[in-house]
Scaffold this active site. Structure first.
Site, PDB file in Angstrom:
ATOM      1  N   HIS A  21      -5.856  -1.852  -5.795  1.00 52.48           N
ATOM      2  CA  HIS A  21      -6.761  -0.694  -5.848  1.00 52.48           C
ATOM      3  C   HIS A  21      -7.778  -0.896  -6.962  1.00 52.48           C
ATOM      4  CE1 HIS A  21      -3.805   0.305  -8.916  1.00 52.48           C
ATOM      5  NE2 HIS A  21      -4.383   1.453  -9.229  1.00 52.48           N
ATOM      6  N   HIS A  54      -8.555   0.751  -9.748  1.00 54.22           N
ATOM      7  CA  HIS A  54      -8.411   1.103 -11.155  1.00 54.22           C
ATOM      8  C   HIS A  54      -8.566  -0.201 -11.945  1.00 54.22           C
ATOM      9  CE1 HIS A  54      -6.187   5.154 -10.419  1.00 54.22           C
ATOM     10  NE2 HIS A  54      -7.498   5.314 -10.570  1.00 54.22           N
ATOM     11  N   ASP A  95       0.581   0.732  -7.980  1.00 49.50           N
ATOM     12  CA  ASP A  95       0.734   2.042  -8.632  1.00 49.50           C
ATOM     13  C   ASP A  95       1.123   3.082  -7.595  1.00 49.50           C
ATOM     14  OD1 ASP A  95      -0.134   0.691 -10.817  1.00 49.50           O
ATOM     15  OD2 ASP A  95      -1.885   1.946 -11.216  1.00 49.50           O
ATOM     16  N   HIS A 135       4.421  -2.140 -15.371  1.00 52.56           N
ATOM     17  CA  HIS A 135       3.315  -1.184 -15.494  1.00 52.56           C
ATOM     18  C   HIS A 135       3.688  -0.118 -16.526  1.00 52.56           C
ATOM     19  CE1 HIS A 135       0.120   1.681 -14.134  1.00 52.56           C
ATOM     20  NE2 HIS A 135      -0.512   0.562 -13.823  1.00 52.56           N
ATOM     21  N   ASP A 173      -7.425  -1.585 -14.523  1.00 51.73           N
ATOM     22  CA  ASP A 173      -6.304  -2.407 -15.012  1.00 51.73           C
ATOM     23  C   ASP A 173      -5.734  -3.314 -13.923  1.00 51.73           C
ATOM     24  OD1 ASP A 173      -5.431   0.126 -13.951  1.00 51.73           O
ATOM     25  OD2 ASP A 173      -3.439  -0.196 -14.800  1.00 51.73           O
ATOM     26  N   HIS A 174      -6.303  -3.223 -12.711  1.00 43.79           N
ATOM     27  CA  HIS A 174      -5.804  -4.075 -11.626  1.00 43.79           C
ATOM     28  C   HIS A 174      -6.836  -5.079 -11.130  1.00 43.79           C
ATOM     29  CE1 HIS A 174      -2.001  -1.818 -11.075  1.00 43.79           C
ATOM     30  NE2 HIS A 174      -2.720  -0.943 -11.759  1.00 43.79           N
ATOM     31  N   HIS A 193      -1.151   7.284  -4.622  1.00 47.13           N
ATOM     32  CA  HIS A 193      -1.783   7.153  -5.928  1.00 47.13           C
ATOM     33  C   HIS A 193      -3.035   8.034  -5.971  1.00 47.13           C
ATOM     34  CE1 HIS A 193      -2.110   5.404  -9.797  1.00 47.13           C
ATOM     35  NE2 HIS A 193      -3.087   4.563  -9.545  1.00 47.13           N
TER      36      HIS A 193
END
Ligand SMILES: [Zn+2]
Ligand SMILES: [Zn+2]
Length: 260
Positions: free
Chosen positions: A61, A63, A169, A227, A65-66, A139
């Site tokens: 996805h 976000h 997530d 995570h 941090d990914h 999510h």
């Protein structure tokens, strides 16, 4: 063999020496990357991953941090003179994000870069020795987990073909139980400890007990948790909590390869 090397086990921001999400999957055919948080290419160097063998990158996805490490990694592949094709699988807007980056920096990739827009759950890749499919998670924005299955057991192993599921997530979601049923290794996010279940729910994440509950009810072989919230310096307490419900749990540690 199927192996999962953890390059990043933290959520949101880098902290306590931990990095945002990224994992290398070793298969008999090639290497795959599940998510590509910032710092992924440094971690690839730190753990001596053969980056030239990475042929497929899956982004769960959008976000940061990914995927904030993706453009950097793809650019480095260009500088390193890569010429074999690479396929990126991810949410449709990721294509435009990548193209804008490369256009504005006047970067020409010397290798064929293919993009596979993930539209929903289903099969993404059918390789000689394994398949990768994706499933929806619960999510705050559109997010997918990935499931890799070996096609045949290796000759010297008498057991069944191995399988690995990565939830990315997600809020606690009972629908995942059926999807990951019986996998040999499940990576389920545990952003928060049990005491912060309300916060986990509000932020569309999971707790230790929730991940362990999914693992237990899905009868998986082993649970890896990660995570972790940047608020927590120690990850051992997460492991201790999850084991109260599912004893075969390990906290994912960066640089460690977990055999599936
Ligand atoms: Zn995240
Ligand atoms: Zn997220």
């Amino acid at each position: 063999m199927l192996g999962v090397t953890i390059l990043g086990n933290n959520s949101a921001i880098p902290a306590h020496g931990r990095h945002p999400t990224a994992q290398v999957i070793t298969t008999p055919d090639d290497l795959l990357l599940f998510d590509c948080g910032e710092g992924t290419q440094i971690q690839i160097l730190n753990y001596k991953i053969r980056r030239g063998r990475i042929n497929h990158i899956f982004i769960s996805h959008l976000h940061g941090d990914h995927y904030y490490g993706l453009v950097g990694l793809l650019s480095s592949f260009a500088l390193l003179g890569r010429n074999q094709p690479l396929t990126v699988y991810g949410p449709a807007p990721l294509k435009e994000l990548m193209e804008r980056h490369f256009a504005l920096s006047d970067t020409d990739l010397p290798y064929p870069l293919h993009f596979h827009a993930i539209e929903g759950a289903g099969l993404l890749l059918d390789a000689p020795h394994y398949t990768v499919s994706c499933f929806n998670t619960k999510h705050r924005i559109e997010c997918r987990g990935f499931l890799i299955r070996q096609k045949k057991a290796e000759r010297r192993r008498s057991d069944k073909p191995r399988s690995y599921a990565f939830t990315a997530d997600t809020q606690f979601d009972e629908a995942l139980i059926e999807i990951v049923k019986g996998v040999d290794l499940l990576y389920h996010e545990t952003t928060y400890p049990h005491a912060l279940a309300d916060k986990a729910y509000a932020r569309f994440h999971s707790t230790t007990h929730q991940a362990a509950e999914i693992a237990k009810r899905a009868q998986v072989g082993k649970l890896l948790i990660g995570h972790f919230s940047a608020k927590f310096e120690e990850i051992e307490p997460f492991e201790v909590e999850a084991r109260e419900i599912f004893p075969a749990t390990e906290a994912a540690r960066e640089g460690v390869t977990y055999l599936v």
